[in-house]
Design a protein around this motif. Structure first.
Motif, PDB file in Angstrom:
ATOM      1  N   GLU A  14      16.411  38.858  64.066  1.00 47.07           N
ATOM      2  CA  GLU A  14      15.068  39.332  64.410  1.00 47.07           C
ATOM      3  C   GLU A  14      15.164  40.421  65.480  1.00 47.07           C
ATOM      4  N   ASP A  15      14.463  41.523  65.249  1.00 46.00           N
ATOM      5  CA  ASP A  15      14.233  42.493  66.315  1.00 46.00           C
ATOM      6  C   ASP A  15      12.941  42.027  66.980  1.00 46.00           C
ATOM      7  N   ASN A  16      13.099  41.338  68.104  1.00 48.76           N
ATOM      8  CA  ASN A  16      11.933  40.738  68.779  1.00 48.76           C
ATOM      9  C   ASN A  16      11.510  41.568  69.992  1.00 48.76           C
ATOM     10  N   CYS A  17      11.873  42.856  69.957  1.00 45.88           N
ATOM     11  CA  CYS A  17      11.605  43.734  71.102  1.00 45.88           C
ATOM     12  C   CYS A  17      10.119  43.834  71.420  1.00 45.88           C
ATOM     13  N   GLU A  18       9.265  43.633  70.399  1.00 47.63           N
ATOM     14  CA  GLU A  18       7.819  43.787  70.630  1.00 47.63           C
ATOM     15  C   GLU A  18       7.095  42.442  70.639  1.00 47.63           C
ATOM     16  N   ALA A  19       7.806  41.340  70.559  1.00 45.70           N
ATOM     17  CA  ALA A  19       7.102  40.063  70.363  1.00 45.70           C
ATOM     18  C   ALA A  19       7.610  38.949  71.279  1.00 45.70           C
TER      19      ALA A  19
ATOM     20  N   PHE B  71      15.929  41.904  72.174  1.00 46.59           N
ATOM     21  CA  PHE B  71      14.761  42.022  73.058  1.00 46.59           C
ATOM     22  C   PHE B  71      14.858  43.361  73.790  1.00 46.59           C
ATOM     23  N   SER B  72      13.700  43.919  74.142  1.00 48.98           N
ATOM     24  CA  SER B  72      13.689  45.150  74.945  1.00 48.98           C
ATOM     25  C   SER B  72      12.910  44.907  76.222  1.00 48.98           C
ATOM     26  N   TYR B  73      13.431  45.453  77.322  1.00 41.42           N
ATOM     27  CA  TYR B  73      12.719  45.361  78.604  1.00 41.42           C
ATOM     28  C   TYR B  73      12.315  46.760  79.067  1.00 41.42           C
TER      29      TYR B  73
END
Ligand SMILES: Cc1ncc(COP(=O)(O)O)c(C=O)c1O
Length: 390
Positions: A158-163, A182-184
């Protein structure tokens, strides 16, 4: 003016003061104890065994794919399904690392890949792995996607960078598959200015991610892990120990500043997500009566950790009309992520196979979003909702 984002941090002034104090007193600013501390705390928060911190979410995506290749789980030419509605750094690593990207359509009402979208694509082609983007804090029916992947022996990332923070079927997004990124970056649910991570329960993957993150060497592994690599390659002596490169990697290291900021903002994460959900619910309820828009479906989501506020219009003309109304009120708007990524120049340059994705096309042609963040005032919400009236 209602910009896409107002501040870099929640409690900006306090955070900047703490940052200044940290920089003045820290004995070391390159990757060290703070990074390790953040990894432990974030893994626990997310409910995963391990977390590996990177200098961005895009780096986390790149490292994840490289790590699976280094482990021999993915190989050149494997077909990887990915959300057609995504950000460039979700699909670029697939192209850069010799895999074949296969776009999965999304459902415009959920903005996300649903299990039927994946099932449809599997009628046309087999897939070795699926890299789903949980778009804008919403998500598809990830429990059914997981079931389908298990049944078909497909790896799920999962690319969960936005969720970050979204929950469905009693599970946090990011915990449905083998690993999640994840993205910060600023405007995400917690910001360390730049930063990202991979969370996983797979210890071999976490070990390889740490090798990939730091040029292919073993310096950030446990001494037990270092022993294993050194013995396997018959490396002896301190000089060689430190300068042996075991597999392909990059320099994707975060700094102690990244970790300090991430730890600071993690304290406010719950508050940040709750405020974003409240704003989402207020605006969602207000625009539901306007039949110029497609109502968003999030009934399957028990906690919606909104990233932004998306609006899907019934036609491109209607979209232009509402964008004009919002711009008149000085509201900054933008396309939904990068639209159907197959329509981006870089994609067309490298990938010749085109797959039909009418859902992603609709979002591309008829959708837009504006910001959703804790600093939005009730007055801002009033301006936004009245510009979205019929
Ligand atoms: C879905 C998605 N994946 C990956 C990224 C990349 O994150 P970063 O900007 O931290 O590199 C973003 C950035 O916003 C994103 O939205």
């Amino acid at each position: 003016m209602i910009p896409l984002m107002k501040n870099a941090f929640l409690y900006e002034t306090q955070t900047k003061k703490e940052l200044a104090e940290f920089i003045m007193t820290a004995s070391r600013l390159s990757m060290s104890d703070k990074c390790q501390q953040f990894e432990q705390v974030f893994a626990k928060t997310q409910g995963r065994k391990d977390c590996v911190l990177f200098n961005s979410g895009g780096s986390a995506n790149l490292a994840l794919i490289q790590a699976y290749k280094n482990l021999g789980v993915l190989s050149d030419g494997d077909k990887i399904g990915f959300s057609a509605l995504t950000w460039s750094t979700n699909v670029m690593p697939l192209i850069q690392l010799g895999l074949i990207p296969v776009p999965l359509d999304c459902e415009p009402q959920t903005l996300n890949v649903m299990s039927y979208n994946l099932n449809d694509r599997l009628q046309e082609t087999d897939l070795k792995a699926v890299f789903i983007t949980n778009a804008l804090g919403l998500a598809g029916d990830l429990d059914k996607i997981r079931e389908l992947c298990i049944k078909r022996n497909i790896l799920l990332f999962e690319d969960n960078c936005e969720a970050l923070g979204t929950v469905l079927s009693a599970t946090k997004t990011g915990n449905f598959g083998d690993a999640a990124t994840f993205s910060y970056f600023v405007a995400h649910h917690m910001s360390s200015i730049e930063g990202g991570s991979v969370c996983t329960d797979n210890q071999d993957l976490a070990e390889m991610l740490r090798i990939v993150r730091a040029n292919g060497w073993d310096r950030n592994l446990t001494s037990e892990q270092q022993h294993k690599w050194r013995n396997r390659h018959e490396i002896q002596g301190e000089l060689d120990d430190k300068y042996t490169f075991y597999d392909l990697g990059f320099n994707l290291r975060p700094t102690e500043i990244t970790a300090f900021l991430a730890l600071t903002q993690l304290r406010y994460l719950e508050e940040n997500c709750l405020k974003r959900e409240r704003i989402f619910k207020i605006l969602d309820a207000k625009i539901r009566g306007n039949d110029n828009f497609l109502p968003l479906n999030h009934d399957h989501i028990s906690f919606l950790s909104a990233f932004a506020f998306p609006v899907i219009c019934k036609s491109p003309q209607v979209r232009d009309y509402y964008i004009q109304r919002l711009e008149k009120e000085n509201v900054e708007v933008r396309p939904v992520i990068s639209g159907n990524i197959q329509r981006q120049p870089f994609y067309k340059k490298y990938i010749k196979d085109e797959y039909k994705a009418p859902g992603a096309d609709m979002v591309h042609d008829c959708g837009f979003y504006f910001g959703n963040y804790p600093e939005l005032t009730d007055e801002d919400l009033e301006i936004l909702s009245s510009a979205l009236m019929n």
